[in-house]
Design a protein around this motif. Structure first.
Motif, short mmCIF file in Angstrom:
data_model
loop_
_atom_site.label_atom_id
_atom_site.label_comp_id
_atom_site.label_asym_id
_atom_site.label_seq_id
_atom_site.Cartn_x
_atom_site.Cartn_y
_atom_site.Cartn_z
N UNK A 124 0.87 -1.17 0.00
CA UNK A 124 0.00 0.00 0.00
C UNK A 124 0.91 1.22 0.00
N UNK A 125 0.78 2.03 -1.05
CA UNK A 125 1.69 3.15 -1.29
C UNK A 125 0.88 4.38 -1.65
N UNK A 126 1.35 5.54 -1.22
CA UNK A 126 0.77 6.81 -1.61
C UNK A 126 1.82 7.64 -2.33
N UNK A 127 1.37 8.49 -3.27
CA UNK A 127 2.29 9.33 -4.03
C UNK A 127 1.67 10.70 -4.30
N UNK A 128 2.53 11.70 -4.32
CA UNK A 128 2.12 13.07 -4.62
C UNK A 128 3.13 13.66 -5.60
N UNK A 129 2.62 14.33 -6.63
CA UNK A 129 3.47 15.12 -7.52
C UNK A 129 3.25 16.57 -7.12
N UNK A 130 4.33 17.23 -6.73
CA UNK A 130 4.25 18.63 -6.29
C UNK A 130 5.10 19.50 -7.20
N UNK A 131 4.58 20.69 -7.50
CA UNK A 131 5.31 21.65 -8.31
C UNK A 131 6.45 22.28 -7.52
N UNK A 132 7.25 23.07 -8.20
CA UNK A 132 8.40 23.72 -7.58
C UNK A 132 7.98 24.60 -6.40
N UNK A 133 6.75 25.10 -6.43
CA UNK A 133 6.26 25.95 -5.34
C UNK A 133 5.67 25.14 -4.19
N UNK A 134 5.71 23.80 -4.29
CA UNK A 134 5.19 22.94 -3.24
C UNK A 134 3.71 22.62 -3.38
N UNK A 135 3.06 23.24 -4.36
CA UNK A 135 1.64 22.96 -4.58
C UNK A 135 1.43 21.59 -5.19
N UNK A 136 0.41 20.89 -4.75
CA UNK A 136 0.13 19.54 -5.25
C UNK A 136 -0.45 19.62 -6.65
N UNK A 137 0.21 18.95 -7.60
CA UNK A 137 -0.27 18.85 -8.97
C UNK A 137 -1.16 17.64 -9.15
N UNK A 138 -0.85 16.56 -8.44
CA UNK A 138 -1.62 15.32 -8.55
C UNK A 138 -1.25 14.41 -7.40
N UNK A 139 -2.13 13.48 -7.11
CA UNK A 139 -1.80 12.46 -6.12
C UNK A 139 -2.42 11.14 -6.54
N UNK A 140 -2.00 10.10 -5.86
CA UNK A 140 -2.52 8.77 -6.16
C UNK A 140 -2.14 7.80 -5.08
N UNK A 141 -2.78 6.66 -5.11
CA UNK A 141 -2.41 5.58 -4.19
C UNK A 141 -2.65 4.25 -4.89
N UNK A 142 -2.00 3.24 -4.38
CA UNK A 142 -2.07 1.91 -4.98
C UNK A 142 -3.51 1.43 -5.07
N UNK A 143 -3.85 0.88 -6.23
CA UNK A 143 -5.16 0.27 -6.48
C UNK A 143 -6.30 1.27 -6.44
#
Length: 153
Positions: A32-51
């Motif tokens: 079970x994994x979580x992920x976040x893509x954040x821009x250079x300013x630290x703002x969240x561009x996208x997130x996701x988690x397993x399944x």
């Protein structure tokens, strides 16, 4: 070359990614994994988690799918993953490491190195070899192990 270090902002976003991992549908055959893509300013561009969207989705895969491949913000982005991005997969042809390398994302931050429970992982090494900055935050690894305790016996 000195190792890249995590900032407090990195730790906060990584904790948020670990929080996402708690939303994963249970599995006895995958972490079970979580992920976040954040821009250079630290703002969240996208997130996701397993399944999240499909039983075979990995967290990084789900998060990356939510950002347009040509989004110029990716060139300064960081991807945060509770677990080291996989370098081999049993369920799909593209590993998370390959998916990250197909983007211009220059920086990867994770908490726990993937244990060899399902596959041998060398994601961190492959990402570094490709010139990406990789930051491991082992002081948060226990939080990831807690989410995956059912797999660890």
């Amino acid at each position: 070359m000195s190792a890249a270090r995590a900032t407090e902002a990195d730790r906060d976003l990584l904790r948020a990614a670990i929080g996402l991992s708690r939303s994963c549908p249970p599995s006895t055959t995958a972490f079970s994994v979580g992920a976040i893509v954040a821009g250079a300013d630290g703002g969240v561009l996208a997130d996701g988690y397993s399944r999240r969207d499909d039983p075979h989705d990995h967290a990084e895969e789900a998060a990356l799918r939510a950002v347009a491949p040509g989004d110029p913000r990716l060139a300064g982005a960081t991807i945060y993953s509770s677990l080291e991005p996989c370098s081999a997969r049993a369920s799909r042809p593209c590993s998370c490491t390959s998916l990250i390398l197909a983007t211009p994302i220059p920086r990867v931050v994770f908490a726990w190195r993937e244990p060899s429970l399902f596959v041998d992982c060398e994601g961190a090494e492959l990402l570094r070899a490709a010139g990406r900055t990789v930051v491991e935050v082992p002081e948060l690894a226990e939080l990831v192990r807690d989410v995956n305790r059912h797999l660890l016996g």
